[in-house]
Design a protein around this motif. Sequence first.
Motif, PDB file in Angstrom:
ATOM      1  N   LYS A 424      -4.799  -8.476  58.789  1.00 40.79           N
ATOM      2  CA  LYS A 424      -6.013  -8.085  58.058  1.00 40.79           C
ATOM      3  C   LYS A 424      -7.253  -8.089  58.945  1.00 40.79           C
ATOM      4  O   LYS A 424      -8.359  -7.852  58.454  1.00 40.79           O
ATOM      5  N   MET A 432     -16.718  -9.487  59.559  1.00 42.21           N
ATOM      6  CA  MET A 432     -16.220 -10.375  58.510  1.00 42.21           C
ATOM      7  C   MET A 432     -17.235 -11.477  58.237  1.00 42.21           C
ATOM      8  O   MET A 432     -17.844 -12.011  59.145  1.00 42.21           O
ATOM      9  N   VAL A 440     -17.524 -14.463  60.481  1.00 41.70           N
ATOM     10  CA  VAL A 440     -16.155 -14.965  60.656  1.00 41.70           C
ATOM     11  C   VAL A 440     -15.500 -14.154  61.769  1.00 41.70           C
ATOM     12  O   VAL A 440     -15.656 -12.938  61.826  1.00 41.70           O
ATOM     13  N   TRP A 442     -11.821 -13.707  64.240  1.00 39.96           N
ATOM     14  CA  TRP A 442     -10.437 -14.052  64.530  1.00 39.96           C
ATOM     15  C   TRP A 442     -10.131 -13.674  65.977  1.00 39.96           C
ATOM     16  O   TRP A 442     -10.377 -12.531  66.392  1.00 39.96           O
ATOM     17  N   GLU A 617      -9.509 -19.018  64.032  1.00 41.80           N
ATOM     18  CA  GLU A 617     -10.577 -18.486  63.187  1.00 41.80           C
ATOM     19  C   GLU A 617     -11.822 -19.340  63.402  1.00 41.80           C
ATOM     20  O   GLU A 617     -11.733 -20.565  63.382  1.00 41.80           O
TER      21      GLU A 617
ATOM     22  N   ILE B 348     -13.562 -16.338  52.559  1.00 39.26           N
ATOM     23  CA  ILE B 348     -13.748 -15.278  53.544  1.00 39.26           C
ATOM     24  C   ILE B 348     -13.385 -13.928  52.942  1.00 39.26           C
ATOM     25  O   ILE B 348     -12.417 -13.805  52.213  1.00 39.26           O
ATOM     26  N   HIS B 349     -14.211 -12.964  53.264  1.00 43.24           N
ATOM     27  CA  HIS B 349     -13.906 -11.602  52.836  1.00 43.24           C
ATOM     28  C   HIS B 349     -13.481 -10.797  54.037  1.00 43.24           C
ATOM     29  O   HIS B 349     -14.221 -10.682  54.990  1.00 43.24           O
ATOM     30  N   VAL B 350     -12.280 -10.308  53.981  1.00 40.80           N
ATOM     31  CA  VAL B 350     -11.737  -9.571  55.110  1.00 40.80           C
ATOM     32  C   VAL B 350     -11.896  -8.090  54.848  1.00 40.80           C
ATOM     33  O   VAL B 350     -11.631  -7.640  53.741  1.00 40.80           O
TER      34      VAL B 350
END
Lengths: 753, 350
Positions: A424, A432, A440, A442, A617, B348-350
């Motif tokens: 994703k 994100m 956010v 990754w 993350e 979290i919003h992906v």
Amino acid sequence: MSELNLTSAPAHLRHGSSIGQPLTRRDGVLKVKGQATYAADNHPPGMLFAVMAVSSIARGRVTSLDIAAAKRHPGVVDVMTPDHKPQLAVDPEIKTNPFVFRMEVLQSSEVRYANQPIAVVIAETLEAATEGAVLLAPRYETLPALVGLDAGESFVPPVVGVGNPAENHRGDVEAGLARADKQIDAIYETPPQYHNAMEPHAIVAHWDGDHLSVDMPTQGLMLSLGRIAELFGIAPDKIHIRSPFLGGGFGSKGLMSGPPTLGIMAAKLVGKPVKLVLRREQMYGPVGHRAPTRQRLRIGADAEGRLTALDHHARTVSSMFDDFYEPAADASHTLYAAPAIRTSHDAVRVNTGTPLFMRAPGEATGSIALESAIDEMAWACGMDPVAFRLQNYAEVEPITGKPFSSKALRACYDQGAERFGWAKRSLEPRQMRDDSGHLVGWGMGTATFPALMFQAEARAAIRRDGTGSMEIGAHDMGQGAWTALAQIAADAVGLDIDRVTFKAGTSDLPDAGIAGGSAHTATAGAAIHSAGAAVIAKLADLATNDERSPLFGAGNAGVIARDGRLIRRDDGSRSETYTEILARAGVAEVEAHGTGAPNPAAMDEYAMHAHGAVFAEVKVDPELGQVRVTRMVGAFAAGRIVNPHLVKSQLFGGMIWGMSFALHEEAITDRRSGRIMNANLGEYHIPVNADVPPLDVITVEEHDPHVNALGIKGVGEIGITGSAGAVANAVWHATGVRVRRFPIRIEELLTGV
Amino acid sequence: MKQFDYVRPATVAEAVAAAAQPGTMYLAAGTNLLDLMKGNVSRPDRLVDVTHLDGLDRIERLADGSLRIGALVSNADLAHDVEFAKAYPVVAEALLSGASAQLRNAATVGGNLLQRTRCAYFYDTASRCNKREAGSGCDAREGENRAHAVLGWSESCIATHPSDFCVPLVALDAVVEIEGRGGRREIALDDLHRLPANTPERESALEPGDLIVGVRLPAAAPGFAAHARYLKVRERTSYAFAIVSAAAALRIENGKVAEARLALGGVAAKPWRARAAEDVLRGVAPTVDAFQEAAWRALVDAKPSGDNAYKIELARRIVVRALTLAAAGTPARIPALPASPFASSGAIHV
């Protein structure tokens, strides 16, 4: 260690086979009850306390010490100085082999780095010795300190790491870069870091005539024994070292260093047992560290995202007086299938204690730069970081062209990515957010560490009462050797673990080799396995040559040992207990030795490495630049897993250290004085519990018939590699800001975010 | 260690008399002093242990609505006092963001006020430090100084005061109660710590023998309870001093800021009350624009003392964020990660 009362039947015991079971630590109960005796816990009668005075300058000469003032202090017994010390049998400046490092044992008044020992005060109490060291009030002739990666003329070291060439290449890197569609040319910096084992270096030394008794944490009992024998001119059999437990070593307790040597000298000087324990700040100098690096990576890729060239250069430092060169660029030898690879190193000399192996030496520093650069190239090619790594998956070791003895890295990528939910991930950075508005990110990195083997011996015995013993001078640094090696021993002699006495941790036992290079379980395990096979063969000889045995005529290879019995391989109904065999033969016990060693033929043929894939993350506050790691998943393939419980803990520790590398750890050196300004655990930051996110470790199944008889690759160091890069890449993915100086600091993100 | 005399007086008066002698220091929990002594930064001849003095370990509500916190109340006991945390949430949050659980269990209110700077050159006895040895010079000025002061510093000293606790206290007009040779007196906390000027060795307004016996929060302080936050940016989530922190407290009436309180930590030799910023906010709607104006005012006099220009921008942003969080309302519970920008962290919003 007969005085140790290890738990004999730890949890989860399954009869019949010990290897592969997640046994809890057999020394765990001792440790939680405070009954595990570490070196500094020993207090022989009449013991005195020694405290080092260390230099506050980094370069120059001690011109005076107020010895009279120190001696006047109540309780001070003696002050050991360059003019007043026992003579050593060899010059500590002479390197008798590559594993001998020069050390400061008061051989002169010269100062070569800050925190160098310059005197030792011996007193009746720790407090008196400590104050005595202060009262010495040293005066110096100070010369300008050489500090940092640009301190002087650089040179190409003769070797890097342990005997690796400083420069290496395969293919034509410049041609590869020239034909590339995309190029990355980036410079990454890593700071000096210190091992900071929880247990400081400590020694209790006791001379009895020319016999020497030593309590000291060591990762290398036999190497220490040999070095002490050499330094003090006594036969090795007159020295007894006890090292049942280490509170961490990470490489800093592998080789004999100056401070414990000073403890032995002090004991000789005063004719009484002496204890010398380093203060935390004294560990920032004479006992090694990870050198800083500045690494330049030039990478080329074609239109399909295939690497055309990989050029990795690392600048590092060594001390003014000895040689250890962090082999950072060598991290690029094994992972990615570039048709042209060049690695090179240069170095400058600075006023520092000599750098040393520190958990994943070279691999850790090199990995964060390489994994960052690969991530940059994946983005330049518009490819997912995992897809890019798979596109450049090395089917053979790129630098040598050798096949791998085993390599389950693809499964690591697959299983790690699936557990993490990687699919994703947005390709672009800064896409994100969480509900609170935090960015956010990754990121991922590939982990790798060589599967090494050293040499070891072990002694096995089987007794008429149906019990066995296994003896090997192995080292438990906290990683769980008391448990994992005992599991191998139990299987080796065909007994349940609670029927086998496992002895380790002292220098009168067979040489287990050094506990380093992630090779201790493999090396000591191979010796144990071989000793067990040898003792079983002897027992089988007794049985199969005896007409009265149901095993008569089977041949000593025609039986297998299991659960205290020898069983005919081709007829499971014919068997005999060890007790029956030995009783009939009238023998109290049979004993045999075994050895473990690398197989040169296999090493010539195969490249041997453990691998892994780490996913991280992070969240980043978009205005304040504060970073928080919120999740990590690591999938590792490291051959046979002897104890999944302990292995998981090792990998957790490595992953946390990787995160620490990316975000926290740095020794701050004053650019003028060369003194380390944060030589304490309050200011030298490592993650606290509140920084450590939920961690998930997957051990990917991997069978390796070539690395050693047991198929073990080792897990001690690989966890750092990949993890540091994964966190750094996640920070980029969160923010779009590529920070190339580690640890990543708030100010570098502040302007970007 | 240097040998020292240890005395344990029975009364405050005895303590003051004992401590007035040269070379004497008070010992409470010793979470800072004992480290300094082990490092030879402090070499007192005599310690006066005040931990057994009666009556200094109480939290008392006074008739005038103010609250007196005894100097020997531990940081943990104070932060976990339910009534206290409800009335002064910004103080409780600051306390819980400081040090570690073990240190907070030991450390006292009085000791926290008098903790010394964490400037590495102050701790390194081989360095020159005007604070440690008056007139010797300052090696921090041209040294490793990315964490040093951006407000109120001088060429003599660029050290910061490290306390979290003091930041909201100074914002809430806390008063320090002192017993000295001349009897009891009190001063505003804002006047306790001194800026360095040419005498950084003089860190506080205390005279020899002075003993802090309590801290008083005025009756007006709970009026800010509904809109008060402490925010701290640091290099790890716990057991790290602030790079920059801020305590923001608002009284909001009819959609306007009736009164604002703002103080910064980690930026100066004292907890830094930003009165000019408070003035900007009085009577205006609590908007980001207003908070940005306040932040600009708060840092208008700031200047880097070394490699720390980023702290000025960081401080502005922290002020805006702390005021924004305060305006949004004090959370019902102190967050599990007190004062962290990640105190509230969502899905979290992906």
